[in-house]
Structures are given as C-alpha cells and as structure tokens.
Scaffold this active site. Structure first.
Site, PDB file in Angstrom:
ATOM      1  N   HIS A 104      40.645 -64.148  73.348  1.00  0.00           N
ATOM      2  CA  HIS A 104      41.358 -62.970  72.838  1.00  0.00           C
ATOM      3  C   HIS A 104      42.788 -63.347  72.478  1.00  0.00           C
ATOM      4  O   HIS A 104      43.444 -64.097  73.204  1.00  0.00           O
ATOM      5  CB  HIS A 104      41.368 -61.862  73.895  1.00  0.00           C
ATOM      6  CG  HIS A 104      41.943 -60.569  73.411  1.00  0.00           C
ATOM      7  ND1 HIS A 104      41.241 -59.716  72.577  1.00  0.00           N
ATOM      8  CD2 HIS A 104      43.153 -59.993  73.619  1.00  0.00           C
ATOM      9  CE1 HIS A 104      42.002 -58.665  72.304  1.00  0.00           C
ATOM     10  NE2 HIS A 104      43.160 -58.810  72.928  1.00  0.00           N
ATOM     11  N   GLU A 434      26.854 -32.770  77.866  1.00  0.00           N
ATOM     12  CA  GLU A 434      25.520 -32.375  78.331  1.00  0.00           C
ATOM     13  C   GLU A 434      24.414 -33.238  77.731  1.00  0.00           C
ATOM     14  O   GLU A 434      23.325 -33.321  78.290  1.00  0.00           O
ATOM     15  CB  GLU A 434      25.265 -30.910  77.984  1.00  0.00           C
ATOM     16  CG  GLU A 434      25.979 -29.911  78.872  1.00  0.00           C
ATOM     17  CD  GLU A 434      25.128 -29.472  80.058  1.00  0.00           C
ATOM     18  OE1 GLU A 434      23.895 -29.604  79.986  1.00  0.00           O
ATOM     19  OE2 GLU A 434      25.708 -29.004  81.048  1.00  0.00           O
ATOM     20  N   ARG A 619      29.060 -36.955  86.121  1.00  0.00           N
ATOM     21  CA  ARG A 619      29.208 -37.008  84.662  1.00  0.00           C
ATOM     22  C   ARG A 619      30.584 -37.602  84.365  1.00  0.00           C
ATOM     23  O   ARG A 619      31.566 -36.895  84.252  1.00  0.00           O
ATOM     24  CB  ARG A 619      29.061 -35.614  84.067  1.00  0.00           C
ATOM     25  CG  ARG A 619      28.932 -35.580  82.558  1.00  0.00           C
ATOM     26  CD  ARG A 619      28.805 -34.155  82.057  1.00  0.00           C
ATOM     27  NE  ARG A 619      27.509 -33.587  82.372  1.00  0.00           N
ATOM     28  CZ  ARG A 619      27.272 -32.280  82.442  1.00  0.00           C
ATOM     29  NH1 ARG A 619      28.256 -31.426  82.248  1.00  0.00           N
ATOM     30  NH2 ARG A 619      26.070 -31.827  82.715  1.00  0.00           N
TER      31      ARG A 619
END
EC number: 2.1.2.13
Length: 660
Positions: A104, A434, A619
């Site tokens: 990188h 969801e 979640r």
C-alpha cells in the site's frame, strides 16, 4: 514458494520482478484491462507476465465462484497484491496457508483506501511511504509487516512522488520478501484510533475553488499534474487546465477568482494568490501562463469560476417522495442549507415540513403516491435526482398489514423506479438494514453478506423481502439499461421527528418513540423477548450527512454502489437503550410534569407483534463502502442522540393539564 499475484500499474510490475528475484514461483497473475479513458504512463503487468511466460487473467469479478475455484486449484502457499484495484474476498485470502500480503502506498494506518499518492499531496503532507501488510477482510486494515518512509519535497508533484514510492517499494520488497518466504517476520497491529481513510479520486474532483487559500490550490495542482488529468477551472464556459503553479503571499482586496495580473498570470485566492506557471486551454497545447491568459482572453480584473457559467446558474432539482417523513424532512433541511438545490416534495401530511413552506426553493404538494401518479411521472421527468422515501417501515405493520406493506413498499415504488428508467433519471433508493435478515456475519457487508430471511409463514419478512427484491430490480436495471442508481441502507437512525407519540399509541412506531411514550404516560416499558436484541443506533445528523454526500456524488463515486449508513460504535441492546433513555428522562428539566416510572416488563414478541413475528439478535454494519465512496464517518455519540430525541418529544406534549 508458490504464489498467486494480483497486480496492476508500475507497482505491480516491480512487485512481480521482486518476487521472481526472491525465488518465488508465480502460478498466475490477475490484473486489469486498461481503461481507454486513462493515460497509461505506467508499466503493463499483462505484458510483463506474457514476457515471463506466466499465465495472466483480467476477470471483471475475481471473486466469482468460478475464479475462486480456479485459484484454489493453483494451491498457492502465499498471495500477494500490488496495487490491484478491486477488493479480494476473504474466501480467496484464506486459500493461502501462509497468508496474503498487500503493498500500500502510504504509512498505514494513515491514508487507507484509494489514491493515497494523490491525497497526501492534496492535503499538503511532508511525508508518506509504503507499507507491506497482511490482508484481512477489511481493506488496508491488517497487521503491518514492513514500512519505509518517503519525504515529500515542496517541489514534488504526483509523478515525482510516484517514482520515489516505486524506489522505496523496491527496497522494501527486497528486504522483506525473503523473510516472508522463511517465515521470519514480525507483525505489528495497526492502531485503529490513528486510521484515516480516503476514497477514489476522479478527474472531476480536481476543480479549483478560488475561495480556498492559494497553498491549498497549489497542492491540488501538484497532486494531479501530468500525467494525471490536471486541476482545472473555467472562464465562462471555457475549461482550462493548470499544469504547474506557484504560491504568492499577495495581499489583495480582489475577490477570489479575480485576475490580478496576466504577466505573470496571477489569480486572487481566499488567502494569497496563485500564479499559473503553465496551463492548457481546452484540448489545446501546454503553454506558459501569460500566453494562456492571452488565449483565454483574460485581462486584469477578469473572473474565473470553478464550474461552467451555464452550470452555475441552474440548481439541481431533487424530488423527495415522502418528504414529510423522518428522513425526508431532515434531508430537505440539509439540501436547502446549500444554495444549489431545488426541492420538490410529495406527502400525505406536512407537519414536519411546515418550517420550509415559505422557502423559495421548496415546492410541496399534499398527496398520496398511489393516487398522484401523473404528478409523480411529470416530476420524475422534470427533476435530476429522485428519492422515493415512502414506505411502511414499522415492525408491527409487517404482521398486522402484510399486503398493504407489499402494495406500498414494493408495487408503488416499482412504478417510480420504472419512471426513472424511462426518463433516464438518477435514483437514490432507500434499501434497509432489514434486508440482511438473520445474517450471522459479525459485520453486515453490502457486497458479501448473505441476505437470510425466515419461512413464508412468518409475514414479518415481507418488508425485508420487498425491499430486497427492489434492490435486485434496480441493480438489474443498472446493469442492463444503464439506470444511474445508489442504494443506501440505514441502520436504526434516530433523532427528533422520528415517528410521533400518536403513532406510538397504536404501536406503529420505532423502538425509541415507543419507549418515550411509556415514560410520558407512566406505563411500563415493554421489553420484547427480554430486550436483548442488539442494534447500532445512528444519529439522524450523521445519516443525513452521508445521504447528502450521496446526492452530491463527487466524481460519480456513488454510482452503482450499495452503501450501509450506520454507526457500528453505537451498539446497544433494546434493554440498554431503555436504561439510557430512563436515565436521561429522570434528569430532564420537564421530568416533574410526568408520572412515576412504571418499571420494565418483559413480554413475548408474539403477544406484542402478533403471530408470524421473528426478531434478529444483532445488526452491525460494515461501513467500508461509506468510507470509500463518501469519505464519511459517523461522529455523534448515542447518549447525545438519546438526549436530543427525548427532549424533542417531551416538548411536544401538552403540559397545561399536567401536575407542576
């Protein structure tokens, strides 16, 4: 040692040469086809591979199962990536028992992401470097194996710094590759609190904003000088490129963008002045600044602008369907704060947007999207960007009214999507967290996580599946018919104007509004199935800032992307949310107007939401796409959001008949 290499650009070529010199056996090389719109000043990995007799491939999607299988058959012991431009999936990384390593072009953890060479110059850094690090699922986040620092001189431009970095990379690999081969490396974990991340740059990102300091503009010129596309500005509608410049500490009362002199060509900035040493008018030839001034017809006092004069006069027209909703009204406020948006809105109510009604750039019609189809089609055709925010998005309605959820959330929105295809308009579509359903990943990733829902006899999934199918339809329209789109997935946004207490009274609201109603009315806070479900709560201001950047779409970086917008640091269970809310309520100055706290009560989800409900235990979003595409990070702590949301709702309650 057998290796598979992913490589592109000069760094790819020198990485391959270094591996061969260190005695590695390269089984295959994966690279990219050259972009015809990009000036190819760098070495060809494909040509080098062919000359060395190494199989070389350039698949559109190296993470496809067929390519994963072919790589597995090569049995690499170790994998290397040298400036390969696509994220390599974790399944491929795991194929190499000795691990995978990436080169990188920065001193990680600083400047993760794309184009670090250009970004360090844009930001005026005096030092950068190269890093070899272990590859993990998150881009540029693995442990550091080796680093080499590179000084940035004041006269460095992108190409000279590129050559310095290539020289440093060659040294670094010569020193480190033998150690990797013999398993003799020391790895140092990156300090996440020091990490910065930058997104891809495009030619459109390099316009010169004359109100900024001359030093900032000079750094922009350095960062994108030839062979990069160059920094640019306009005289009227005539574009010109600045190839080299100098900073003058010129004290002038001239407006930024004004020509102070033409020989030398000196432009007033927000602080100081910028001398244009060399430049180019349109697609012409490079010339010195004074000749450029003559070619462009500049005289002392002429004004330059950052965009074409014709573009500067027209505001971007944004159509928001569901403008009175939680996201819609906050987004309207953010757009109208700028002077280059015209907002057109439709909704069945106007209480949340009443504060905008007299704004000259806000246009509202009260109506239902299922009835006002002609108005909607006309305004899709008229506007530049379309956000269809209308949806039933409260869990109790998924089991209470599943067909209505499908009709509104899917059927009505599909019609709007097709209007966007028909009139070739950009759509920014609200997907939802969801859609991930019962995914078991630690972080829900837009590009790799599986979307898992329950059986058909659990109607709570009708919202998730309706949204997921629309996501897939939009994606297909983008692939097959060129629809310009972005899908964004909010993760539990909250703040003032989220639902209202009347909606909470019939159970048709989100969690925090329901909890606030319980406190206001002195009823027990109901913890569904114990309230152990965890969510990542996001302040509406953070969410709207991300959404605003999607609309801005700098460099078209958001086109065709799916972007989670959430705060993974603000994870809490519903029970913890209730406890934090209660603590804030107890110390609020209006507390004495309300009844005593009635306690927490555990209830079963079936008794609250009805038959056919299933919940999700956690979640948590991956926000790497938001970092990459938007250069965005959530900033606001959950407690601050809770305090402000509670305060807003308590001040909407009629206190005239409450005890003092």
């Amino acid at each position: 040692m057998k290796t598979v290499v992913f490589a592109y650009h000069d760094m790819g070529c020198l990485g391959i040469e270094a591996l061969l010199s260190a005695g590695y056996e390269i089984s295959a090389i994966f690279t990219h086809t050259d972009n015809p719109g990009e000036k190819a000043f760098y070495g060809s990995v494909a040509r080098l591979a062919a000359e060395r007799g190494i199989p070389v491939y350039a698949p559109d999607n190296v993470n496809h199962p067929l390519w994963m299988e072919r790589i597995a058959q090569l049995s690499p012991e170790v994998i290397f990536s040298f400036y390969y431009r696509h994220l390599i999936c974790d399944e491929i990384l795991q194929l190499a028992p000795r691990g995978a390593f990436n080169l990188h072009g920065s001193l990680l953890p600083k400047y993760r992401g794309r184009a670090p060479l250009n970004w360090v110059l844009v930001n005026g850094e005096t030092e950068t470097g190269v890093t070899l690090h272990r590859m993990v699922k998150r881009a540029d986040a693995g442990a550091i194996v080796a680093q080499l620092r590179v000084a940035i001189a004041p006269d460095d431009i992108a190409i000279t710094l590129h050559h310095k970095l290539c020289h440093a990379a060659r040294q670094l690999l010569e020193q480190t590759l033998p150690a990797i081969k013999h398993g003799n490396i020391l790895e140092i974990a990156q300090r996440e609190n020091e990490a910065t991340c930058f997104g891809r740059r495009t030619p459109d990102d390099s316009f010169l904003e004359w109100h900024k300091p001359a030093s900032v503009l000079h750094n922009m010129v350095r960062a994108v000088a030839d062979p990069w596309p160059g920094a640019f500005s306009y005289v009227g509608n005539q574009k010109f490129t600045v190839w080299s410049s100098r900073v003058h500490p010129h004290a002038s009362k001239a407006q930024p963008g004004s020509v102070i002199s033409v020989a030398p060509l000196l432009i007033a900035c927000g602080d100081g002045a910028l001398e244009i040493v060399t430049g180019q008018a349109g697609d012409g030839i490079t010339m010195q600044g004074s000749q450029l001034a003559q070619t462009l017809g500049l005289v002392q006092g002429s004004r330059l602008n950052s965009q074409p004069a014709c573009a500067a006069r027209r505001r971007t027209r944004v159509l928001i369907l569901g403008v009175n909703g939680f996201i819609g009204n906050h987004l309207t406020e953010r757009l109208l704060r700028e002077d280059h948006y015209e907002v057109y809105g439709l909704d069945i109510g106007s209480d949340a947007i009443s504060r905008f009604m007299n704004h000259p750039h806000f246009h509202f019609v009260e109506g239902d999207i299922s009835i006002h189809s002609e108005w909607i089609e006309y305004h899709v055709k008229k506007c530049d960007v379309v956000l269809p925010l209308v949806a039933i998005a409260t869990p109790i309605e998924y089991t209470r009214n599943p067909l209505r959820v499908f009709e509104l959330d899917f059927e009505e929105n599909l019609r709007i999507i097709r209007y966007c295809v028909k009139y070739r308009k950009r759509i920014i579509f609200p997907s939802t967290s969801e859609v991930y359903g019962m995914c078991s990943d630690k972080y829900f990733d837009e590009d790799h996580s599986n979307l898992i829902v329950g059986p058909v006899n659990k109607p709570r999934w009708i919202y998730s599946v309706s949204k997921q199918l629309l996501d897939r339809v939009i994606w297909a329209y983008g692939e097959k018919e060129g629809l310009q789109f972005t899908l964004f997935r909010p993760f539990n946004w909250m703040g003032p104007r989220l639902d209202n207490l009347n909606a909470a009274r019939i159970g048709s609201s989100r969690a925090i509004t329901q909890l606030i109603l319980n406190l206001v009315e002195g009823s027990p806070i109901k913890l569904i199935d114990g309230g152990k479900q965890k969510r990542c709560f996001t302040d509406i201001r953070d969410g709207i800032e991300a959404l605003y950047r999607i609309i801005e779409n700098a460099g078209n970086r958001c086109d065709g992307e799916i972007i989670n917008i959430g705060n993974p640091e603000n994870e809490a269970s519903i029970e913890e949310l209730g406890e934090m809310l209660l603590a804030s309520f107890e110390k609020h100055p209006l507390r004495h107007y309300f009844p005593p706290f009635a306690g927490f009560r555990v209830v079963e989800s079936s008794s609250y939401y009805g038959k056919g409900y299933q919940d999700v235990e956690h979640r948590k979003p991956s926000i790497r796409n938001a970092r990459r595409c938007l250069n965005w990070e959530p900033k606001i702590d959950m407690q601050e959001t809770i305090d402000e949301t509670l305060d807003f709702f308590l001040r909407t309650v009629d206190l005239t008949d409450k005890p003092s």
